[in-house]
Design a protein around this motif. Sequence first.
Motif, PDB file in Angstrom:
ATOM      1  N   THR A 283      13.818  57.202 -14.392  1.00  0.00           N
ATOM      2  CA  THR A 283      13.815  55.974 -13.600  1.00  0.00           C
ATOM      3  C   THR A 283      13.241  54.822 -14.412  1.00  0.00           C
ATOM      4  OG1 THR A 283      13.594  57.292 -11.595  1.00  0.00           O
ATOM      5  CG2 THR A 283      12.978  54.978 -11.429  1.00  0.00           C
ATOM      6  N   VAL A 284      12.223  55.106 -15.243  1.00  0.00           N
ATOM      7  CA  VAL A 284      11.594  54.070 -16.074  1.00  0.00           C
ATOM      8  C   VAL A 284      12.627  53.455 -17.026  1.00  0.00           C
ATOM      9  CG1 VAL A 284       9.880  53.667 -17.895  1.00  0.00           C
ATOM     10  CG2 VAL A 284       9.312  55.101 -15.914  1.00  0.00           C
ATOM     11  N   GLU A 285      13.449  54.307 -17.678  1.00  0.00           N
ATOM     12  CA  GLU A 285      14.457  53.792 -18.616  1.00  0.00           C
ATOM     13  C   GLU A 285      15.524  52.978 -17.889  1.00  0.00           C
ATOM     14  OE1 GLU A 285      14.335  53.606 -21.782  1.00  0.00           O
ATOM     15  OE2 GLU A 285      12.541  54.854 -21.989  1.00  0.00           O
ATOM     16  N   MET A 286      15.893  53.411 -16.669  1.00  0.00           N
ATOM     17  CA  MET A 286      16.877  52.623 -15.913  1.00  0.00           C
ATOM     18  C   MET A 286      16.319  51.247 -15.569  1.00  0.00           C
ATOM     19  SD  MET A 286      18.994  55.138 -13.410  1.00  0.00           S
ATOM     20  CE  MET A 286      17.626  55.721 -12.425  1.00  0.00           C
ATOM     21  N   GLU A 287      15.020  51.223 -15.213  1.00  0.00           N
ATOM     22  CA  GLU A 287      14.392  49.933 -14.878  1.00  0.00           C
ATOM     23  C   GLU A 287      14.320  49.035 -16.105  1.00  0.00           C
ATOM     24  OE1 GLU A 287      10.709  51.086 -13.053  1.00  0.00           O
ATOM     25  OE2 GLU A 287      11.700  51.475 -11.114  1.00  0.00           O
ATOM     26  N   ARG A 288      14.030  49.648 -17.259  1.00  0.00           N
ATOM     27  CA  ARG A 288      13.933  48.871 -18.492  1.00  0.00           C
ATOM     28  C   ARG A 288      15.289  48.233 -18.827  1.00  0.00           C
ATOM     29  NH1 ARG A 288      14.603  49.201 -23.529  1.00  0.00           N
ATOM     30  NH2 ARG A 288      15.672  51.198 -23.340  1.00  0.00           N
ATOM     31  N   LEU A 289      16.347  49.019 -18.672  1.00  0.00           N
ATOM     32  CA  LEU A 289      17.683  48.511 -18.985  1.00  0.00           C
ATOM     33  C   LEU A 289      18.128  47.454 -17.958  1.00  0.00           C
ATOM     34  CD1 LEU A 289      19.506  49.053 -21.344  1.00  0.00           C
ATOM     35  CD2 LEU A 289      20.532  50.948 -20.099  1.00  0.00           C
ATOM     36  N   GLU A 290      17.729  47.664 -16.710  1.00  0.00           N
ATOM     37  CA  GLU A 290      18.029  46.646 -15.697  1.00  0.00           C
ATOM     38  C   GLU A 290      17.333  45.329 -16.060  1.00  0.00           C
ATOM     39  OE1 GLU A 290      16.975  47.642 -11.635  1.00  0.00           O
ATOM     40  OE2 GLU A 290      17.079  45.523 -11.047  1.00  0.00           O
ATOM     41  N   ASN A 291      16.089  45.419 -16.526  1.00  0.00           N
ATOM     42  CA  ASN A 291      15.382  44.205 -16.940  1.00  0.00           C
ATOM     43  C   ASN A 291      16.078  43.528 -18.113  1.00  0.00           C
ATOM     44  OD1 ASN A 291      13.425  44.324 -14.982  1.00  0.00           O
ATOM     45  ND2 ASN A 291      12.019  45.541 -16.239  1.00  0.00           N
ATOM     46  N   SER A 292      16.592  44.331 -19.072  1.00  0.00           N
ATOM     47  CA  SER A 292      17.335  43.752 -20.207  1.00  0.00           C
ATOM     48  C   SER A 292      18.550  42.985 -19.702  1.00  0.00           C
ATOM     49  CB  SER A 292      17.841  44.833 -21.156  1.00  0.00           C
ATOM     50  OG  SER A 292      16.797  45.550 -21.686  1.00  0.00           O
ATOM     51  N   LEU A 293      19.232  43.565 -18.719  1.00  0.00           N
ATOM     52  CA  LEU A 293      20.419  42.918 -18.163  1.00  0.00           C
ATOM     53  C   LEU A 293      20.046  41.578 -17.531  1.00  0.00           C
ATOM     54  CD1 LEU A 293      23.440  42.990 -17.330  1.00  0.00           C
ATOM     55  CD2 LEU A 293      22.721  44.211 -15.259  1.00  0.00           C
ATOM     56  N   ARG A 294      18.969  41.590 -16.735  1.00  0.00           N
ATOM     57  CA  ARG A 294      18.562  40.352 -16.053  1.00  0.00           C
ATOM     58  C   ARG A 294      18.106  39.289 -17.050  1.00  0.00           C
ATOM     59  NH1 ARG A 294      17.973  40.854 -10.495  1.00  0.00           N
ATOM     60  NH2 ARG A 294      18.205  42.993  -9.714  1.00  0.00           N
ATOM     61  N   THR A 295      17.379  39.723 -18.089  1.00  0.00           N
ATOM     62  CA  THR A 295      16.916  38.776 -19.114  1.00  0.00           C
ATOM     63  C   THR A 295      18.109  38.186 -19.857  1.00  0.00           C
ATOM     64  OG1 THR A 295      14.920  40.079 -19.364  1.00  0.00           O
ATOM     65  CG2 THR A 295      15.425  38.550 -21.146  1.00  0.00           C
ATOM     66  N   ALA A 296      19.061  39.048 -20.246  1.00  0.00           N
ATOM     67  CA  ALA A 296      20.253  38.573 -20.968  1.00  0.00           C
ATOM     68  C   ALA A 296      21.020  37.570 -20.121  1.00  0.00           C
ATOM     69  CB  ALA A 296      21.143  39.767 -21.327  1.00  0.00           C
ATOM     70  N   LEU A 297      21.118  37.849 -18.824  1.00  0.00           N
ATOM     71  CA  LEU A 297      21.850  36.957 -17.918  1.00  0.00           C
ATOM     72  C   LEU A 297      21.145  35.605 -17.800  1.00  0.00           C
ATOM     73  CD1 LEU A 297      24.124  36.535 -15.782  1.00  0.00           C
ATOM     74  CD2 LEU A 297      22.530  37.487 -14.092  1.00  0.00           C
ATOM     75  N   ASP A 298      19.832  35.634 -17.573  1.00  0.00           N
ATOM     76  CA  ASP A 298      19.090  34.380 -17.407  1.00  0.00           C
ATOM     77  C   ASP A 298      19.214  33.504 -18.655  1.00  0.00           C
ATOM     78  OD1 ASP A 298      18.361  35.198 -14.925  1.00  0.00           O
ATOM     79  OD2 ASP A 298      16.317  35.807 -15.455  1.00  0.00           O
ATOM     80  N   ARG A 299      19.101  34.121 -19.823  1.00  0.00           N
ATOM     81  CA  ARG A 299      19.203  33.366 -21.073  1.00  0.00           C
ATOM     82  C   ARG A 299      20.610  32.790 -21.241  1.00  0.00           C
ATOM     83  NH1 ARG A 299      15.843  37.375 -24.964  1.00  0.00           N
ATOM     84  NH2 ARG A 299      13.782  36.801 -24.179  1.00  0.00           N
ATOM     85  N   ALA A 300      21.612  33.622 -20.981  1.00  0.00           N
ATOM     86  CA  ALA A 300      23.003  33.183 -21.165  1.00  0.00           C
ATOM     87  C   ALA A 300      23.329  32.032 -20.226  1.00  0.00           C
ATOM     88  CB  ALA A 300      23.949  34.356 -20.920  1.00  0.00           C
ATOM     89  N   VAL A 301      22.838  32.117 -18.992  1.00  0.00           N
ATOM     90  CA  VAL A 301      23.094  31.045 -18.023  1.00  0.00           C
ATOM     91  C   VAL A 301      22.393  29.765 -18.471  1.00  0.00           C
ATOM     92  CG1 VAL A 301      22.516  30.316 -15.666  1.00  0.00           C
ATOM     93  CG2 VAL A 301      23.639  32.526 -16.053  1.00  0.00           C
ATOM     94  N   ALA A 302      21.174  29.900 -18.981  1.00  0.00           N
ATOM     95  CA  ALA A 302      20.439  28.716 -19.451  1.00  0.00           C
ATOM     96  C   ALA A 302      21.156  28.066 -20.630  1.00  0.00           C
ATOM     97  CB  ALA A 302      19.015  29.115 -19.838  1.00  0.00           C
ATOM     98  N   VAL A 303      21.605  28.881 -21.580  1.00  0.00           N
ATOM     99  CA  VAL A 303      22.290  28.345 -22.770  1.00  0.00           C
ATOM    100  C   VAL A 303      23.602  27.678 -22.360  1.00  0.00           C
ATOM    101  CG1 VAL A 303      23.485  28.986 -24.913  1.00  0.00           C
ATOM    102  CG2 VAL A 303      21.225  29.946 -24.400  1.00  0.00           C
TER     103      VAL A 303
END
Length: 418
Positions: A283-303
């Motif tokens: 579950t920890v690894e799934m949460e980590r990857l979910e966070n990567s997805l959200r971070t990538a999305l936020d950055r991409a939307v900002a750029v």
Amino acid sequence: MSPSRAEELAVPASLQQETARLAVLPQMRAAMAWFHSHEEQIAAWQAEMAAIPAPPFSETPRGEWLKNRFDDLGLEDVHLDSVGNVLGIRPATGKTFVTLSAHIDTVFPAGVPIAVRRQGSRIYGPGVSDNAAGVAAMLAVAAAAQAAKLTHALPILFIGNVGEEGEGDLRGMRHIFSNPRWKNSISHSLILDGSGTDTIVSEALGSRRFEVIVRGPGGHSWSDFGTPNPILALARTIEAFAASPLPASPKTTFNVGVIRGGTSVNSIPESASMRVDIRSTSTVEMERLENSLRTALDRAVAVESRSNERRSATKRTPQKLTSEVVAIGNRPAGELAPNARILQVIRAVDAHLGNAAQSQRASTDANIPLWLGREAIAIGGGGTGGGAHTLQEWFDCGGRELGLQRILLALLLLANPA
Ligand SMILES: [Zn+2]
């Protein structure tokens, strides 16, 4: 836990002796004889049930069929619960329940032609193995137990549950384990999924699924050039997310399986979306990857939201993109303790029957009890099968008896705790 670690743990001698003693009791011999003389009945149930379509969220006709079989067998308190699970009880004096369950839903959507045919020892048709084989095995065990008047210390709860496949998201099992009547009173869950005798699912492969949506003002590709583009934002998200580091162990995976967006080649799209699948036994690894997805999305939307500063010579009012991450699936991860009784029981049964089986990780109904820290395994209903989730699915009844003996012995050991 690596699959091999569970293999290495020896079965206590006392449990091995208990298995041998149980197997030769007259009632048990009678139940085994029932399997031998009723293969035709079992195959007929399997083919009859597989012919009733059961797409996700439309399992009721099949549930009604199974309820009638439970009634015919004389199980007690037979009913459909509020989500469509079919339940029936073999009572005993004990306070906690052992469950034997099999999912009744299929992956096939409404409208898919379900033609089932029998040829020799084979049954052909979508869903004949996954999971008509599991349901047929559950019925056979219930029928043999009734015919042989088996006795056990703990009551057995038989469940034909809904919602195992795809977007069903384990809703049937989730409902059982959130129902006040059952949630704290099920000690062990034996789950039948598909065919075979060679696997023991003791690790729950978790998954999280998301629909990622990016929206913007849209516009004309020429005259509105510079307006932020949701498809470009998604592309940036995917590029960054796909570069996320993954652990070799526990195995963790991701997939972008669907991407949609836009209306025409000369329009800046107003929206774009994608579907992402993340899997792990942790579950920890799934949460980590979910966070990567959200971070990538936020950055991409900002750029991408600053794109008009780069693309347009003329000064414009800033136009922003918005994004949304919608959870469309959440299967929790979990695993058995290596010394769990249910694992020792199935190992003792396999040793007694001379059956070789491997521990596996998979996503099954066992995810729910394993996540809650309860003892559960998923095993096959015997026989052999192939082509699961395709229209070419098949099941061969040859060797089914071994699978049924294995299930019944394990169930009775669990229902007679030492
Ligand atoms: Zn299945």
